[in-house]
Enzyme design. Structure first.
Site, short mmCIF file in Angstrom:
data_model
loop_
_atom_site.label_atom_id
_atom_site.label_comp_id
_atom_site.label_asym_id
_atom_site.label_seq_id
_atom_site.Cartn_x
_atom_site.Cartn_y
_atom_site.Cartn_z
N ARG A 1 0.82 -1.21 0.00
CA ARG A 1 0.00 0.00 0.00
C ARG A 1 0.85 1.26 0.00
O ARG A 1 0.46 2.28 -0.54
CB ARG A 1 -0.96 -0.01 1.18
CG ARG A 1 -1.96 -1.11 1.02
CD ARG A 1 -2.72 -1.33 2.28
NE ARG A 1 -3.55 -2.50 2.09
CZ ARG A 1 -4.71 -2.67 2.66
NH1 ARG A 1 -5.17 -1.76 3.48
NH2 ARG A 1 -5.39 -3.75 2.45
N GLU B 1 1.43 -9.05 14.97
CA GLU B 1 0.54 -9.69 15.95
C GLU B 1 0.48 -11.19 15.72
O GLU B 1 0.21 -11.96 16.62
CB GLU B 1 -0.88 -9.11 15.84
CG GLU B 1 -0.99 -7.68 16.29
CD GLU B 1 -2.39 -7.14 16.05
OE1 GLU B 1 -3.27 -7.89 15.59
OE2 GLU B 1 -2.60 -5.96 16.34
#
Length: 132
Positions: free
Chosen positions: A59, A96
Site C-alpha cells: 500500500r 501480531e
C-alpha cells in the site's frame, strides 16, 4: 479536509482471527477521496523539503508513488524479503501474528537524504517500527 475514515472498511478476522484489517479499497475507488488523501500528504511534506518518498510493500507503493509524483521527487520501494533483484539491507519485525522481513536496495538511500516513508495502512505498526 476530507474525513478519510469513512472511506476505510474494517474487515474483522483478516488475515486471521483476532486481526481487524483496515481495507483502503473504498478510498482508492473514490477519485475525490484518493486525490484529497494524496494532496493532504503533499501539503504536510512540501514544506519539509524531502528528497525522496519511501513506500513499504504494497500500500505504501500506491500512496508513495502518487505522493512522489505530486512532490516532483523520487520513490524508493521497500519490499518483502526476496522480492528485490539487487543487493539489499533487510530488517525483521514482529507482527501480531508472526514475524516478517522487509528489504531495501543498498543504493536506494544516501546519508543526508530527507524522506517520509509510507507504511501499509492496515498494519499494527510492526513494519513501521522496522524502519524507525
Amino acid at each position: 479536509m476530507t474525513d478519510f475514515s469513512k472511506f476505510i472498511r474494517e474487515v474483522p478476522d483478516f488475515p486471521q482471527p483476532g486481526i481487524l484489517f483496515k481495507d483502503i479499497t473504498p478510498l482508492l475507488q473514490n477519485p475525490h477521496a484518493f486525490r484529497d488523501a494524496v494532496d493532504a500528504m503533499a501539503a504536510h511534506y512540501e514544506p519539509k523539503n524531502v528528497d525522496v518518498v519511501v513506500g513499504i510493500d504494497a500500500r505504501g507503493f500506491i500512496f508513495g508513488s502518487a505522493l512522489a509524483y505530486r512532490l516532483g521527487i523520487g520513490f524508493v520501494p521497500v519490499r518483502k524479503s526476496g522480492k528485490l533483484p539487487y543487493r539489499t539491507h533487510e530488517a525483521s519485525y514482529e507482527l501480531e501474528y508472526g514475524v516478517d522481513t522487509l528489504a531495501i536496495h543498498q543504493d536506494a538511500l544516501f546519508f543526508g537524504k530527507s524522506c517520509p516513508y509510507l507504511r501499509r495502512c492496515d498494519c499494527n505498526g510492526g513494519d513501521n517500527r522496522c524502519f524507525d
